[in-house]
Design an enzyme around this catalytic site. Structure first.
Site, PDB file in Angstrom:
ATOM      1  N   GLN A  18      -2.680  -6.560 -56.360  1.00 41.78           N
ATOM      2  CA  GLN A  18      -1.663  -7.170 -57.224  1.00 41.78           C
ATOM      3  C   GLN A  18      -2.229  -7.581 -58.577  1.00 41.78           C
ATOM      4  O   GLN A  18      -1.477  -8.049 -59.434  1.00 41.78           O
ATOM      5  CB  GLN A  18      -1.033  -8.389 -56.539  1.00 41.78           C
ATOM      6  CG  GLN A  18      -0.212  -8.069 -55.326  1.00 41.78           C
ATOM      7  CD  GLN A  18       1.089  -7.320 -55.652  1.00 41.78           C
ATOM      8  OE1 GLN A  18       1.524  -7.239 -56.797  1.00 41.78           O
ATOM      9  NE2 GLN A  18       1.707  -6.756 -54.624  1.00 41.78           N
ATOM     10  N   THR A  67      -4.534  -0.667 -47.929  1.00 40.34           N
ATOM     11  CA  THR A  67      -4.699  -1.087 -46.530  1.00 40.34           C
ATOM     12  C   THR A  67      -5.817  -0.296 -45.858  1.00 40.34           C
ATOM     13  O   THR A  67      -6.683  -0.871 -45.178  1.00 40.34           O
ATOM     14  CB  THR A  67      -3.369  -0.900 -45.763  1.00 40.34           C
ATOM     15  OG1 THR A  67      -2.357  -1.653 -46.423  1.00 40.34           O
ATOM     16  CG2 THR A  67      -3.493  -1.337 -44.319  1.00 40.34           C
ATOM     17  N   SER A 122      -4.480  -0.328 -55.046  1.00 36.49           N
ATOM     18  CA  SER A 122      -3.354   0.436 -54.521  1.00 36.49           C
ATOM     19  C   SER A 122      -2.647   1.134 -55.677  1.00 36.49           C
ATOM     20  O   SER A 122      -2.211   0.471 -56.628  1.00 36.49           O
ATOM     21  CB  SER A 122      -2.397  -0.538 -53.824  1.00 36.49           C
ATOM     22  OG  SER A 122      -1.231   0.125 -53.435  1.00 36.49           O
ATOM     23  N   CYS A 163       8.358  -7.812 -43.394  1.00 38.09           N
ATOM     24  CA  CYS A 163       7.429  -6.919 -42.704  1.00 38.09           C
ATOM     25  C   CYS A 163       8.015  -5.509 -42.729  1.00 38.09           C
ATOM     26  O   CYS A 163       9.085  -5.278 -43.273  1.00 38.09           O
ATOM     27  CB  CYS A 163       7.153  -7.404 -41.293  1.00 38.09           C
ATOM     28  SG  CYS A 163       8.607  -7.414 -40.265  1.00 38.09           S
TER      29      CYS A 163
HETATM   30  N1  PLP Z   1      -2.906  -6.285 -50.787  1.00 35.66           N
HETATM   31  C1  PLP Z   1      -1.889  -6.837 -51.473  1.00 35.66           C
HETATM   32  C2  PLP Z   1      -2.103  -8.145 -52.150  1.00 35.66           C
HETATM   33  C3  PLP Z   1      -0.649  -6.201 -51.504  1.00 35.66           C
HETATM   34  O1  PLP Z   1       0.360  -6.767 -52.169  1.00 35.66           O
HETATM   35  C4  PLP Z   1      -0.500  -4.964 -50.849  1.00 35.66           C
HETATM   36  C5  PLP Z   1       0.808  -4.294 -50.818  1.00 35.66           C
HETATM   37  O2  PLP Z   1       1.857  -4.922 -50.831  1.00 35.66           O
HETATM   38  C6  PLP Z   1      -1.593  -4.420 -50.164  1.00 35.66           C
HETATM   39  C7  PLP Z   1      -2.784  -5.119 -50.159  1.00 35.66           C
HETATM   40  C8  PLP Z   1      -1.479  -3.125 -49.428  1.00 35.66           C
HETATM   41  O3  PLP Z   1      -1.371  -2.041 -50.327  1.00 35.66           O
HETATM   42  P1  PLP Z   1      -0.990  -0.590 -49.806  1.00 35.66           P
HETATM   43  O4  PLP Z   1       0.500  -0.513 -49.871  1.00 35.66           O
HETATM   44  O5  PLP Z   1      -1.633   0.354 -50.781  1.00 35.66           O
HETATM   45  O6  PLP Z   1      -1.529  -0.446 -48.446  1.00 35.66           O
END
Ligand code: PLP
Length: 372
Positions: free
Chosen positions: A170, A73, A190, A316
């Site tokens: 993912q 994020t 991530s 959420c």
């Molecule tokens: N993008 C996708 C497709 C995700 O599934 C997630 C987490 O669920 C994120 C971004 C965000 O990842 P992070 O938890 O490292 O912020």
């Protein structure tokens, strides 16, 4: 007490044993601040450097083009803070949708696959008015598991002079990512999706493109992300990446057969179930489904009482189940509050370690689903 069955690997993958051990070793090294000039500082720098190498080997990129952040994020927010015009797909994660604040949205078809003709036509118009455009399309969708045609997205965007970001949170560990073979400008990752601790992510960037940092301070990460490095997180991410180097889509057949077995059981016991994205190109570990009369939050609670930890793809942070924008975007608005996601280990290597999910347990899960 019933055995707890975890089928929410897309939310997070349990800390790998190898990673845990590496974290304890790291804690035993001493006080690690990689900015210090002395012995311990050098140790810290070495740890970060090894992690960079491991991650770069997993995705085949230059290790110097990795910026560590606190999450995918944050990496996405850092990148997007450099662009005014961002084109996104309608099924992106909220890390992309919220931080881009974009109203340039590319629809998907009923299988959840981004509409490439729409993208091309849309970009042709947009490039006439805007010089610097970033196209952001995820590699794998977190709710459906659909693999987007990212090579085609890159081809279309590049032809029209746009830059491309891919949210690969993912995709990592589920399909092969080889940045030498695809002309992406930016990729975000991530750590906790591959068995590292939470709180570590990365932005992979094209160093020919100037980026401005979002967090200012002591100049860490080549000035792109200030703040004393999260050495434990980085170490964990690096170790998890090392573990995953051999885990590609060729290493998912057992996961796939369990997922498909479960789907078939559900179809037999509960024929009213609707599956989302089943006909599309999907990763092996994910299935998203709904029952027309059963709200997702009720299904989750009932399954939880039966010791199954699953998720609505759309939960959420408050834990409340909201309407799934992904299911809506695929044309099933009436079912968008009903979807439930079952996500198995990302690949056979993790499945083997966990050794938790048996066909008998999946029979019971399918039975519970049909009794909802
Ligand atoms: N993008 C996708 C497709 C995700 O599934 C997630 C987490 O669920 C994120 C971004 C965000 O990842 P992070 O938890 O490292 O912020």
């Amino acid at each position: 007490m019933k055995k707890q069955i975890y089928l929410d690997y897309n939310a997070t993958v349990p800390l790998l044993k190898e990673v845990k051990k590496s974290l304890i070793d790291c804690m035993d090294v001493g006080p690690l601040n990689a900015s210090s000039i002395h012995y311990y500082g050098r140790k810290g720098k070495d740890i970060i450097d090894i992690a960079r190498t491991n991650i770069s080997e997993l995705i085949n990129t230059n290790k110097n083009n990795i910026i560590f952040t606190s999450s995918a994020t944050e990496a996405i927010n850092l990148l997007f803070s450099n662009f005014d015009t961002i084109v996104v797909s309608s099924v992106e994660h909220f890390a992309v949708l919220s931080s881009s604040k974009s109203d340039h949205i590319i629809p998907v078809n009923q299988h959840g696959v981004v509409d490439l003709n729409f993208l091309e036509t849309y970009l042709k118009k947009l490039v006439k008015k805007n010089k610097k455009i970033l196209v952001s399309v995820m590699w794998v969708n977190n709710e459906t598991g659909i693999i987007q045609p990212i090579e085609d997205v890159v081809e279309i965007a590049k032809k029209l002079g746009c830059l491309v970001h891919c949210d690969a949170a993912q995709a990592l560990g589920k399909i092969k990512i080889n940045l030498e073979e695809i002309e992406l400008d930016f990729l975000t990752l991530s750590g906790h999706k591959i068995g590292a601790p939470t709180g570590i992510g990365a932005l992979i960037y094209n160093d020919k493109i100037d980026l401005m940092p979002q967090i200012l301070g002591g100049g860490q990460e080549k000035g792109m992300r200030a703040g004393t490095e999260n050495i434990l997180g980085i170490r964990g991410f690096g170790e998890a990446a090392k573990f995953f180097v051999n885990a590609t889509e060729n290493n998912c057949s057992k996961v796939k057969s369990l997922r498909d077995y479960f789907q078939e059981k559900v179809k037999t016991l509960s024929p009213k179930t609707i599956f989302f994205g089943e006909k599309g190109n999907r990763v092996a570990n994910t299935t998203l489904m709904a029952l027309p009369e059963i709200p997702g939050d009720l299904a989750l609670m009932k399954l939880d009482l039966e010791s199954f930890s699953v998720s609505s793809g759309s939960a959420c942070s408050s834990g409340k189940v909201s309407k799934s924008h992904v299911v809506s975007a695929m044309g099933y608005d009436n079912l968008a509050s009903n979807s439930v996601r079952f996500s198995f280990p990302p690949n056979d290597s993790i499945l083997k370690l966990e050794n938790l999910i048996t066909r008998k347990e999946l029979d019971r899960l399918a039975q519970c689903w049909s009794n909802l």
